[in-house]
Design an enzyme around this catalytic site. Structure first.
Site, PDB file in Angstrom:
ATOM      1  N   SER A   1      -9.464  -0.405   7.287  1.00 28.35           N
ATOM      2  CA  SER A   1      -8.983  -0.108   6.131  1.00 28.35           C
ATOM      3  C   SER A   1      -8.404  -1.413   5.361  1.00 28.35           C
ATOM      4  O   SER A   1      -8.249  -1.539   4.031  1.00 28.35           O
ATOM      5  CB  SER A   1      -8.206   1.028   5.857  1.00 28.35           C
TER       6      SER A   1
ATOM      7  N   SER B   1      -9.795   2.086   3.185  1.00 30.16           N
ATOM      8  CA  SER B   1      -8.923   2.776   2.042  1.00 30.16           C
ATOM      9  C   SER B   1      -8.180   1.845   1.287  1.00 30.16           C
ATOM     10  O   SER B   1      -7.606   2.308   0.396  1.00 30.16           O
ATOM     11  CB  SER B   1      -7.959   3.579   3.050  1.00 30.16           C
TER      12      SER B   1
ATOM     13  N   LYS C   1       0.926  -1.208  -0.134  1.00 32.43           N
ATOM     14  CA  LYS C   1       0.025   0.102  -0.007  1.00 32.43           C
ATOM     15  C   LYS C   1       1.092   1.171   0.169  1.00 32.43           C
ATOM     16  O   LYS C   1       1.912   1.136   0.675  1.00 32.43           O
ATOM     17  CB  LYS C   1      -0.945  -0.281   1.217  1.00 32.43           C
TER      18      LYS C   1
END
Lengths: 499, 98
Positions: free
Chosen positions: A178, A154, A79
């Protein structure tokens, strides 16, 4: 032989036995990621050269009889919230476009040392604020089950990379869900470790008392193997736990139902959940009961205030953390006309560099921390945090773990909630309590909802530092479903190449 | 209904160093009013005798040995700066000329 669709543990075994090389595996995933990223927009950045160089190093060491970890040679997606010295790091924001960090996050360093080639950096809501990736400054990622739908957020870049087999492993970060929410809506597995189990050094902070890095994978064993690689004390992070929590992979491999007691949270099993999600959750409970597991209802009355407390604590911490984006040391600088003061340069830079959700939360956080409002908002929210911990302590005195549906709904359509911040915030209703209390939580797929045929997940919550217990129960639930389906849920995902 | 007026939004934005447009101010005032009304319910839950939790896992006095460890060089620290001069970050004046 194709490697696409195999679990990371299967790939690691092939590489360890010499039946496949890291370079072959990495190349196949990289080729697929490069070819299909325009469909899912999972990656913000892909780098073939660095991925293949890392794979070659893994192979050379393997040839010399060395194994750096149980996932030696298996490629991974990271990420974009984690700093990397060899790839730009943006956290999904324009204010950091093109930024090349001068140091690796501890998790990234550990991945490199464990010889996991990094394929690229995955998309995310700007500064991890969101649950759909629609707030990414670079555009939304798409759900491989239906490209018109969100992959969660997210960490929707990481979840869509796993569900679409654009990577066999991925790293996420979880501040209010997330990792777990995206895992649930894409049919993948996602785990948030105990707060402090994994170093946050080099993770671009959203809310420092809530943030935690963790795995996004195809299977529970893969998640456990990955947590074993990235966990451990780090002197660079003063909130890092000094003690080891043991081997999560062992907990998965030794998992049995013996003596297991499971709690269902009264406040998270009734209202506000999509009918099909509720049905699948009831099915999970029935499957556990059929194995002789004792299931009881537990009362956590303070959970009702969790979302409210979260949306005070998070913006308050975020408004402080994001003050570092000041146009001085790194990132964007926007120069207004004339001879502006530095304060005007900062304000113009932050206006141009931050998206609407980030501005909303910074201003909300500034309000919550204002003198005159501090006690009523931030102070009360911190007290709710205590009440939630007390509710959980009481619940865990009766049961080993709690289970809830991970997400209130399956994946919604892109655009459906983007203009309604409050509706977006409610996606994390079941995941937020774990962050407020610092406890571990994992989402495991439990089927496709009857209304829309889209994936749903069941969340397992364990007491702080008992991540092994969480993995144990996650693995048991997965076993029951794989026995029914013959393969993990992800095998039912549509073929991305023809979508 | 909470009192998140456009003027309050402007004030908060200036404290947060964000130069918001008039259009943003109007939108934010509406959105933040709804959000603040919703989160204000935390007050229903708590009474005076509940202690606040700021950190989820109790920890105190995290120390390390007072030894110098390698850090970024000056050149590295300045490498991503929008502007630098003579080994330092270069910024505009802090005060207006007038």
């Amino acid at each position: 032989m194709t490697f696409i669709g195999k679990s990371a543990s299967e790939l690691a075994d092939l590489i360890a036995k010499g039946d496949a090389s890291s370079q072959e595996v990495t190349k196949e995933f990289f080729d697929r990621a490069e070819a299909l990223n325009h469909k899912t927009f999972s990656y913000l950045h892909l780098n073939r050269h660095t991925a293949m160089a890392a794979a070659k190093l893994a192979d050379d060491e393997r040839a010399a009889g060395k194994s750096a970890s149980a996932l030696h040679g298996v490629p991974i997606a990271v990420k974009d919230v984690l700093t990397t010295t060899d790839a730009p790091t943006t956290s999904g924001s324009k204010i950091l476009e093109g930024w090349m960090p001068q140091y690796d996050a501890t998790v990234v360093r550990k991945l490199r040392e464990a010889r996991l080639p990094i394929l690229g950096k995955t998309n995310m809501d700007e500064f991890a604020m969101g649950s759909s990736t629609e707030y990414s400054a670079y555009g939304p990622s798409k759900n491989p089950w239906d490209l018109e739908r969100i992959p969660g957020g997210s960490g929707g870049g990481s979840s869509s990379a796993i569900a679409g087999h654009l990577a066999p492993l991925a790293i996420g970060s979880d501040t209010g869900g997330s990792i777990r929410f995206p895992a649930a809506v894409t049919g993948s597995v996602g785990a948030k470790p105990t707060y402090g189990a994994v170093s946050r050094y080099g993770a671009i902070a959203l809310a420092s008392s809530l943030d935690q890095i963790g795995p996004v994978t195809n299977t529970v064993l893969d998640a456990a193997l990955l947590q074993d690689v990235i966990a451990g004390h780090d002197p660079h992070d003063s909130t890092s736990l000094p003690e080891s929590l043991g081997s999560m992979a062992d907990a998965v491999r030794k998992a049995d139902f013996k003596g297991l007691k499971v709690g269902i949270v009264k406040q998270l099993s009734k209202d506000g959940f999509q009918e099909g999600v509720k049905e699948l959750f009831e099915d999970t409970v029935a499957k556990l009961v059929a194995q002789g597991v004792e299931v009881v209802e537990v009362d956590c009355p303070s959970f009702e205030y969790a979302v409210a407390a979260y949306y005070l604590i998070l913006p308050a911490e975020a408004s402080s953390n994001l003050a570092k984006f000041d146009s001085v040391r790194f990132g964007l600088r926007v120069m207004p006309e004339g001879n502006p003061t530095i304060e005007r340069v900062m304000a113009a830079t932050r206006e141009a560099g931050f998206g609407p959700e980030v501005k909303r939360r910074i201003i909300l956080g500034t309000y919550a921390l204002s003198s005159g409002y501090y006690d009523a908002y931030y102070g009360s929210a911190q007290k709710v945090r205590t009440l939630i911990q007390q509710d959980l302590a009481k619940a865990f005195s009766q049961v080993d773990v709690l289970i809830t549906p991970t997400a209130p709904t399956t994946a919604f359509k892109i655009g459906e909630k983007v203009n309604d911040p409050l509706a977006m915030y409610l996606n994390d209703i079941a995941t937020i309590p774990a962050n407020l209390a610092g406890i571990p939580g994992i989402s495991v797929p439990n089927g496709l909802a009857k209304e829309d045929g889209l994936p749903s997940g069941v969340q397992v919550l364990a007491p702080a530092k008992q991540d092994a217990q969480m993995y144990r129960v996650g693995a048991l639930i997965e076993q029951l479903y794989v026995a029914e389906w013959g393969a993990p849920l992800i095998a039912k995902a549509p073929n991305l190449e023809v979508l | 209904m909470s009192e998140i007026t456009p003027d309050l939004v402007r004030h908060l934005a200036s404290l947060a160093r964000i130069l918001v447009t008039d259009e943003e101010v109007e939108t934010l005032a509406g959105e933040l009013s709804v959000i603040v009304d919703s989160v204000a319910k935390v007050n229903e839950a708590v009474s005076g005798d509940v202690v606040a939790t700021s950190h989820p896992i109790p920890m105190a006095n995290v120390f390390r040995e007072d030894v110098i460890i390698p850090s970024l060089t000056q050149e590295q620290a300045l490498s991503a700066a929008p502007d630098a001069f003579d080994g330092r970050f270069k910024v505009n004046a802090i005060l207006d000329e007038d």
